[in-house]
Design a protein around this motif. Structure first.
Motif, PDB file in Angstrom:
ATOM      1  N   ALA A 119       1.628  -5.208   4.049  1.00 14.83           N
ATOM      2  CA  ALA A 119       0.682  -5.758   5.013  1.00 14.83           C
ATOM      3  C   ALA A 119       0.627  -7.269   4.870  1.00 14.83           C
ATOM      4  O   ALA A 119       0.528  -7.791   3.754  1.00 14.83           O
ATOM      5  N   TYR A 162       0.837  -1.201   0.000  1.00 13.65           N
ATOM      6  CA  TYR A 162       0.000   0.000   0.000  1.00 13.65           C
ATOM      7  C   TYR A 162       0.868   1.245   0.000  1.00 13.65           C
ATOM      8  O   TYR A 162       1.757   1.378   0.832  1.00 13.65           O
ATOM      9  N   GLN A 202      -5.155   3.210   5.377  1.00 20.50           N
ATOM     10  CA  GLN A 202      -4.660   1.848   5.166  1.00 20.50           C
ATOM     11  C   GLN A 202      -5.292   0.860   6.145  1.00 20.50           C
ATOM     12  O   GLN A 202      -5.400  -0.326   5.847  1.00 20.50           O
ATOM     13  N   TYR A 239      -8.510  -8.093   3.195  1.00 17.44           N
ATOM     14  CA  TYR A 239      -8.459  -9.399   3.856  1.00 17.44           C
ATOM     15  C   TYR A 239      -9.821 -10.104   3.723  1.00 17.44           C
ATOM     16  O   TYR A 239      -9.889 -11.273   3.352  1.00 17.44           O
ATOM     17  N   CYS A 283      -6.871  -2.471   4.511  1.00 22.21           N
ATOM     18  CA  CYS A 283      -6.276  -3.794   4.744  1.00 22.21           C
ATOM     19  C   CYS A 283      -7.328  -4.791   5.234  1.00 22.21           C
ATOM     20  O   CYS A 283      -7.355  -5.937   4.787  1.00 22.21           O
TER      21      CYS A 283
END
Length: 154
Positions: free
Chosen positions: A92, A73, A132, A140, A136
């Protein structure tokens, strides 16, 4: 005339989900208390995987086992001083947390580690350290995963 050298700040972050809750940290920042994944700057001489394992333990007292790269990212944090914006390049990782050590002191600035539901994360966007954090979690949940073998340490 002063030559300015630009470089992004390389950071690592851990996305950890157990029983529908995500491991996050509350931390004191220059902007006040913020919520973030366990994350931090890559240190000289360590690999990305070593960095995310170290940062997760320092900030949460959990042992982190990376299972996949979630994404890379790039985020430019605006600064009130023109030309002083900071760019972060975040790697990440998704993985599991084990072996919690409640006697382990947390990193300076970390108030506490906290398990939050998706609804709680979405409701706290104003307190996120950066965009972020939610990105994230969303990636996910969408199933985004890349094998750790895409990381090449020479």
């Amino acid at each position: 005339y002063k030559l300015m050298i630009w470089k992004p700040n390389t950071t690592v972050a851990a996305v950890i989900e157990q029983d529908g809750r995500f491991l996050l940290v509350e931390e004191q920042t220059a902007e006040g208390v913020r919520i973030n994944q366990p994350a931090g700057h890559l240190e000289n001489g360590e690999t990305l995987l070593q960095g995310v394992v170290r940062e997760t333990f320092e900030e949460t007292a959990y042992r982190f086992t990376p299972q996949a790269l979630l994404g890379v990212y790039q985020w430019r944090k605006p600064n009130s001083n023109p030309g002083k914006d900071i760019t972060y390049l975040r790697f990440a990782f998704f993985g599991s947390a084990t072996d919690h050590d409640p006697s382990q002191a947390l990193d300076q600035g970390i108030i506490r580690a906290v398990w939050m539901s998706l609804d709680e994360i979405r409701a706290s966007v104003a307190m996120h350290r950066s965009p972020q954090v939610l990105a994230c979690v969303e990636h996910y949940l969408a199933g985004q995963r890349f094998p750790l073998s895409v990381l090449i340490h020479l």
